[in-house]
Design a protein around this motif. Structure first.
Motif, PDB file in Angstrom:
ATOM      1  N   CYS A 130      -0.574  -4.128  -7.795  1.00 33.48           N
ATOM      2  CA  CYS A 130      -1.608  -3.107  -7.666  1.00 33.48           C
ATOM      3  C   CYS A 130      -2.946  -3.830  -7.560  1.00 33.48           C
ATOM      4  O   CYS A 130      -3.174  -4.828  -8.262  1.00 33.48           O
ATOM      5  CB  CYS A 130      -1.589  -2.207  -8.900  1.00 33.48           C
ATOM      6  SG  CYS A 130      -3.016  -1.107  -9.057  1.00 33.48           S
ATOM      7  N   VAL A 131      -3.843  -3.358  -6.693  1.00 33.05           N
ATOM      8  CA  VAL A 131      -5.140  -4.028  -6.577  1.00 33.05           C
ATOM      9  C   VAL A 131      -5.966  -3.844  -7.849  1.00 33.05           C
ATOM     10  O   VAL A 131      -6.899  -4.606  -8.103  1.00 33.05           O
ATOM     11  CB  VAL A 131      -5.930  -3.532  -5.347  1.00 33.05           C
ATOM     12  CG1 VAL A 131      -5.205  -3.890  -4.064  1.00 33.05           C
ATOM     13  CG2 VAL A 131      -6.214  -2.038  -5.430  1.00 33.05           C
ATOM     14  N   ALA A 153       1.278 -13.395  -2.845  1.00 36.78           N
ATOM     15  CA  ALA A 153       0.918 -12.113  -3.447  1.00 36.78           C
ATOM     16  C   ALA A 153       0.392 -11.140  -2.398  1.00 36.78           C
ATOM     17  O   ALA A 153      -0.373 -11.519  -1.511  1.00 36.78           O
ATOM     18  CB  ALA A 153      -0.128 -12.314  -4.538  1.00 36.78           C
ATOM     19  N   VAL A 154       0.800  -9.879  -2.522  1.00 37.22           N
ATOM     20  CA  VAL A 154       0.359  -8.831  -1.599  1.00 37.22           C
ATOM     21  C   VAL A 154      -0.126  -7.634  -2.407  1.00 37.22           C
ATOM     22  O   VAL A 154       0.615  -7.088  -3.236  1.00 37.22           O
ATOM     23  CB  VAL A 154       1.499  -8.375  -0.658  1.00 37.22           C
ATOM     24  CG1 VAL A 154       0.965  -7.379   0.369  1.00 37.22           C
ATOM     25  CG2 VAL A 154       2.139  -9.559   0.032  1.00 37.22           C
ATOM     26  N   GLY A 155      -1.368  -7.212  -2.166  1.00 35.15           N
ATOM     27  CA  GLY A 155      -1.934  -6.058  -2.860  1.00 35.15           C
ATOM     28  C   GLY A 155      -1.482  -4.747  -2.250  1.00 35.15           C
ATOM     29  O   GLY A 155      -1.118  -4.674  -1.070  1.00 35.15           O
ATOM     30  N   CYS A 156      -1.544  -3.693  -3.050  1.00 32.51           N
ATOM     31  CA  CYS A 156      -0.993  -2.398  -2.632  1.00 32.51           C
ATOM     32  C   CYS A 156      -1.794  -1.716  -1.526  1.00 32.51           C
ATOM     33  O   CYS A 156      -1.277  -0.840  -0.833  1.00 32.51           O
ATOM     34  CB  CYS A 156      -0.882  -1.465  -3.835  1.00 32.51           C
ATOM     35  SG  CYS A 156      -2.466  -1.081  -4.627  1.00 32.51           S
ATOM     36  N   LYS A 157      -3.051  -2.088  -1.340  1.00 33.52           N
ATOM     37  CA  LYS A 157      -3.878  -1.422  -0.332  1.00 33.52           C
ATOM     38  C   LYS A 157      -3.840  -2.136   1.021  1.00 33.52           C
ATOM     39  O   LYS A 157      -4.654  -1.833   1.908  1.00 33.52           O
ATOM     40  CB  LYS A 157      -5.329  -1.331  -0.819  1.00 33.52           C
ATOM     41  CG  LYS A 157      -5.515  -0.571  -2.127  1.00 33.52           C
ATOM     42  CD  LYS A 157      -5.108   0.890  -2.018  1.00 33.52           C
ATOM     43  CE  LYS A 157      -5.412   1.637  -3.313  1.00 33.52           C
ATOM     44  NZ  LYS A 157      -5.009   3.064  -3.243  1.00 33.52           N
ATOM     45  N   GLY A 205       2.379  -3.820 -11.804  1.00 37.73           N
ATOM     46  CA  GLY A 205       1.609  -2.594 -11.941  1.00 37.73           C
ATOM     47  C   GLY A 205       1.606  -1.626 -10.786  1.00 37.73           C
ATOM     48  O   GLY A 205       0.621  -0.903 -10.606  1.00 37.73           O
ATOM     49  N   LEU A 206       2.666  -1.566  -9.981  1.00 39.53           N
ATOM     50  CA  LEU A 206       2.684  -0.543  -8.938  1.00 39.53           C
ATOM     51  C   LEU A 206       2.801   0.839  -9.575  1.00 39.53           C
ATOM     52  O   LEU A 206       3.423   1.007 -10.622  1.00 39.53           O
ATOM     53  CB  LEU A 206       3.851  -0.769  -7.971  1.00 39.53           C
ATOM     54  CG  LEU A 206       3.833  -2.056  -7.143  1.00 39.53           C
ATOM     55  CD1 LEU A 206       4.871  -1.961  -6.027  1.00 39.53           C
ATOM     56  CD2 LEU A 206       2.461  -2.347  -6.567  1.00 39.53           C
ATOM     57  N   CYS A 207       2.220   1.836  -8.912  1.00 39.01           N
ATOM     58  CA  CYS A 207       2.232   3.201  -9.435  1.00 39.01           C
ATOM     59  C   CYS A 207       3.653   3.754  -9.510  1.00 39.01           C
ATOM     60  O   CYS A 207       4.559   3.295  -8.807  1.00 39.01           O
ATOM     61  CB  CYS A 207       1.402   4.123  -8.540  1.00 39.01           C
ATOM     62  SG  CYS A 207      -0.346   3.719  -8.441  1.00 39.01           S
TER      63      CYS A 207
END
Length: 250
Positions: A130-131, A153-157, A205-207
């Protein structure tokens, strides 16, 4: 469990508790006369067990509704065969057992995750984050580097797709449509990590629900480091521990 033990348990346990219970839920309204009731039949499962006899195969202590004593033997054999014969699943199972057997109650989740990565032999680790937890991800990434572990690493947005583009209405956005708001994009996170050919992935921490979408599309085995819960400081078990006090209205 041996077949003879299963049969012995079934003879000893007797009638015991019922296997199903009827659940009635009252839905309150402003007018008490208009309260509605919903009912359904709920099978008794492991959530109803207070014995945990399966931990040491304590014959004679299994409840009447125990899933172990009524286990589908063909499915059980199939599951065991997978552990024995599938290379990846066998490595995962043995690595998980190694971490549990050597570090249970001694290491934090962060430490256990690093030990798991090293023992599993992952050459490249993907991080789907999660960002809102990029700071935590940055710290974790530094720890991986200290242990000589390559990561991506890859952010959710990622992609910055506006929420309305997939039909999310303004009332379901954080800004209620007042500002440009990028959607979380767990499918793209999974596809990026697939393209990177990661050996193991870590969720940070992904939703709720976005983690499920990620799991549907990712190819490499995935474990969870942080489950996001802004209210409890990312400790979602807190309401369960305090269900009889401050969280008794859940």
């Amino acid at each position: 469990m041996a077949e003879e033990n299963l049969n012995e348990v079934k003879k000893k346990r007797g009638p015991g508790r019922p296997r199903k219970v009827k659940v009635v839920i009252e839905e309150p309204s402003n007018n008490a006369a208009n309260e509605t009731k919903k009912s359904f039949t709920q099978p008794l499962t492991c959530a109803d067990c207070k014995v945990k006899a399966c931990f040491n195969n304590e014959v004679g202590k299994y409840p009447s509704f125990c899933l172990t004593t009524d286990v589908d033997k063909d499915l059980l054999k199939h599951a065991k065969d997978i552990y024995l014969n599938d290379e990846i699943d066998k490595r995962l199972a043995l690595t998980a057992a190694y971490v549990e057997g050597n570090f249970y109650g001694k290491y934090t989740r962060v430490q256990e995750t690093i030990e798991f990565i090293k023992k599993f032999g992952a050459k490249k680790v993907g991080i789907a984050t999660c960002v809102g937890l990029l700071n935590e991800t940055s710290i974790f990434a530094k720890l991986l580097k200290q242990h000589g572990i390559e990561y991506y690493a890859v952010g959710c947005k990622i992609g910055a797709i506006e929420k309305s583009e997939i039909g999310i209405p303004p009332q379901d956005t954080l800004t209620k449509g007042e500002k440009y708001e990028s959607m979380c994009n767990p499918i793209m996170q999974a596809k990026v990590l697939n393209a990177q050919k990661t050996d193991l992935n870590v969720l940070v921490g992904l939703c709720v629900g976005h983690d499920a979408l990620f799991m549907r599309y990712v190819e490499a085995p995935t474990t969870v480091l942080i489950v996001k819960d802004r209210v409890t400081g990312h400790n979602p078990a807190v309401p369960l521990y305090t269900i009889n006090s401050i969280y008794n209205k859940i």
